[in-house]
Design a protein around this motif. Sequence first.
Motif, mmCIF file in Angstrom:
data_model
loop_
_atom_site.group_PDB
_atom_site.id
_atom_site.type_symbol
_atom_site.label_atom_id
_atom_site.label_comp_id
_atom_site.label_asym_id
_atom_site.label_seq_id
_atom_site.Cartn_x
_atom_site.Cartn_y
_atom_site.Cartn_z
ATOM 1 N N UNK A 166 0.819 -1.205 0.000
ATOM 2 C CA UNK A 166 0.000 0.000 0.000
ATOM 3 C C UNK A 166 0.865 1.272 0.000
ATOM 4 N N UNK A 167 1.916 1.267 0.808
ATOM 5 C CA UNK A 167 2.807 2.433 0.860
ATOM 6 C C UNK A 167 3.519 2.618 -0.473
ATOM 7 N N UNK A 168 3.959 1.513 -1.058
ATOM 8 C CA UNK A 168 4.639 1.577 -2.361
ATOM 9 C C UNK A 168 3.704 2.135 -3.425
ATOM 10 N N UNK A 169 2.458 1.648 -3.439
ATOM 11 C CA UNK A 169 1.492 2.130 -4.440
ATOM 12 C C UNK A 169 1.183 3.608 -4.229
ATOM 13 N N UNK A 170 1.020 4.017 -2.975
ATOM 14 C CA UNK A 170 0.713 5.429 -2.714
ATOM 15 C C UNK A 170 1.879 6.323 -3.116
ATOM 16 N N UNK A 171 3.090 5.887 -2.792
ATOM 17 C CA UNK A 171 4.258 6.699 -3.157
ATOM 18 C C UNK A 171 4.341 6.880 -4.670
ATOM 19 N N UNK A 172 4.133 5.801 -5.422
ATOM 20 C CA UNK A 172 4.196 5.898 -6.882
ATOM 21 C C UNK A 172 3.105 6.826 -7.414
ATOM 22 N N UNK A 173 1.904 6.766 -6.810
ATOM 23 C CA UNK A 173 0.822 7.642 -7.261
ATOM 24 C C UNK A 173 1.143 9.103 -6.947
ATOM 25 N N UNK A 174 1.622 9.361 -5.738
ATOM 26 C CA UNK A 174 1.942 10.742 -5.343
ATOM 27 C C UNK A 174 3.040 11.304 -6.240
ATOM 28 N N UNK A 175 4.046 10.492 -6.539
ATOM 29 C CA UNK A 175 5.132 10.982 -7.398
ATOM 30 C C UNK A 175 4.628 11.243 -8.821
ATOM 31 N N UNK A 176 3.659 10.466 -9.285
ATOM 32 C CA UNK A 176 3.085 10.721 -10.612
ATOM 33 C C UNK A 176 2.333 12.055 -10.618
ATOM 34 N N UNK A 177 1.610 12.327 -9.520
ATOM 35 C CA UNK A 177 0.877 13.597 -9.427
ATOM 36 C C UNK A 177 1.842 14.769 -9.330
ATOM 37 N N UNK A 178 2.916 14.626 -8.543
ATOM 38 C CA UNK A 178 3.882 15.728 -8.435
ATOM 39 C C UNK A 178 4.566 15.976 -9.774
ATOM 40 N N UNK A 179 4.784 14.928 -10.551
ATOM 41 C CA UNK A 179 5.376 15.109 -11.888
ATOM 42 C C UNK A 179 4.422 15.909 -12.774
ATOM 43 N N UNK A 180 3.123 15.603 -12.691
ATOM 44 C CA UNK A 180 2.135 16.350 -13.483
ATOM 45 C C UNK A 180 2.048 17.802 -13.021
ATOM 46 N N UNK A 181 2.146 18.026 -11.721
ATOM 47 C CA UNK A 181 2.136 19.399 -11.207
ATOM 48 C C UNK A 181 3.379 20.153 -11.674
ATOM 49 N N UNK A 182 4.506 19.489 -11.616
ATOM 50 C CA UNK A 182 5.770 20.127 -12.017
ATOM 51 C C UNK A 182 5.771 20.512 -13.492
ATOM 52 N N UNK A 183 5.193 19.626 -14.327
ATOM 53 C CA UNK A 183 5.208 19.864 -15.778
ATOM 54 C C UNK A 183 4.002 20.657 -16.270
ATOM 55 N N UNK A 184 3.077 20.991 -15.372
ATOM 56 C CA UNK A 184 1.926 21.787 -15.760
ATOM 57 C C UNK A 184 0.770 20.996 -16.339
ATOM 58 N N UNK A 185 0.869 19.672 -16.318
ATOM 59 C CA UNK A 185 -0.238 18.854 -16.821
ATOM 60 C C UNK A 185 -1.421 18.859 -15.852
ATOM 61 N N UNK A 186 -1.139 19.174 -14.598
ATOM 62 C CA UNK A 186 -2.187 19.354 -13.590
ATOM 63 C C UNK A 186 -2.064 20.778 -13.072
#
Length: 208
Positions: A166-186
């Motif tokens: 669960x922690x591994x899955x959450x970390x991967x999801x959070x990092x995907x969201x931060x990547x989208x925030x960083x690149x302006x996709x979100x």
Amino acid sequence: MTAPVKSSPLALTVLALLHYKPLHPYGIQQLIKQWGKEQVVNVGQRAGLYRTIERLHAGGLIAVRQTERDQQYPERTVYEVTDEGRAVAREWLDQMLAVPKGEFPVFPAALSNVPMLTPAEALDVLERRAERLAARRADLASQLAVHTEEGVPRVTLIEHEYLLAMVDAEERWVRAVTADLHDGRLAWSPEMLAAFDEQHNSGAPSGG
């Protein structure tokens, strides 16, 4: 007639430990920590454990086995599980394993209100969460590896496996969201949200 005892993770754990042998409350608390069960049940406050034991005793699910007296320790009450307690513990376990429960954890609730932040602010806090998740993942993996090397039966570590997944899955999801925030996709802005709200409510009937 005694009212049914409400199930809880801690109550189930107490009954499960008493399946193995009679214990006093301090022994239950120590065994929970020794077996690493504090990862999934809250025993940080001893008062909570004592209240749970009192509920189980009042409900007839556990009984007093004996009272230990020793000059080195205060008087300790030793409890054992009753036949009814064994049956109820099996019912609780079956229900908790088979039926997903609708829960309301903190993180999704906070995510639902993330538009209160700017994208930059959201990126900052989520990057901090990702780092904490990474540390938590590493700690769980280390614990699991140590216990496995010690020959601890896998079935007694199954909750550690789940927590790690669960922690591994959450970390991967959070990092995907931060990547989208960083690149302006979100991205979002008060103006964009206001325009959406106006468009969304423009066809709603007025109250009478």
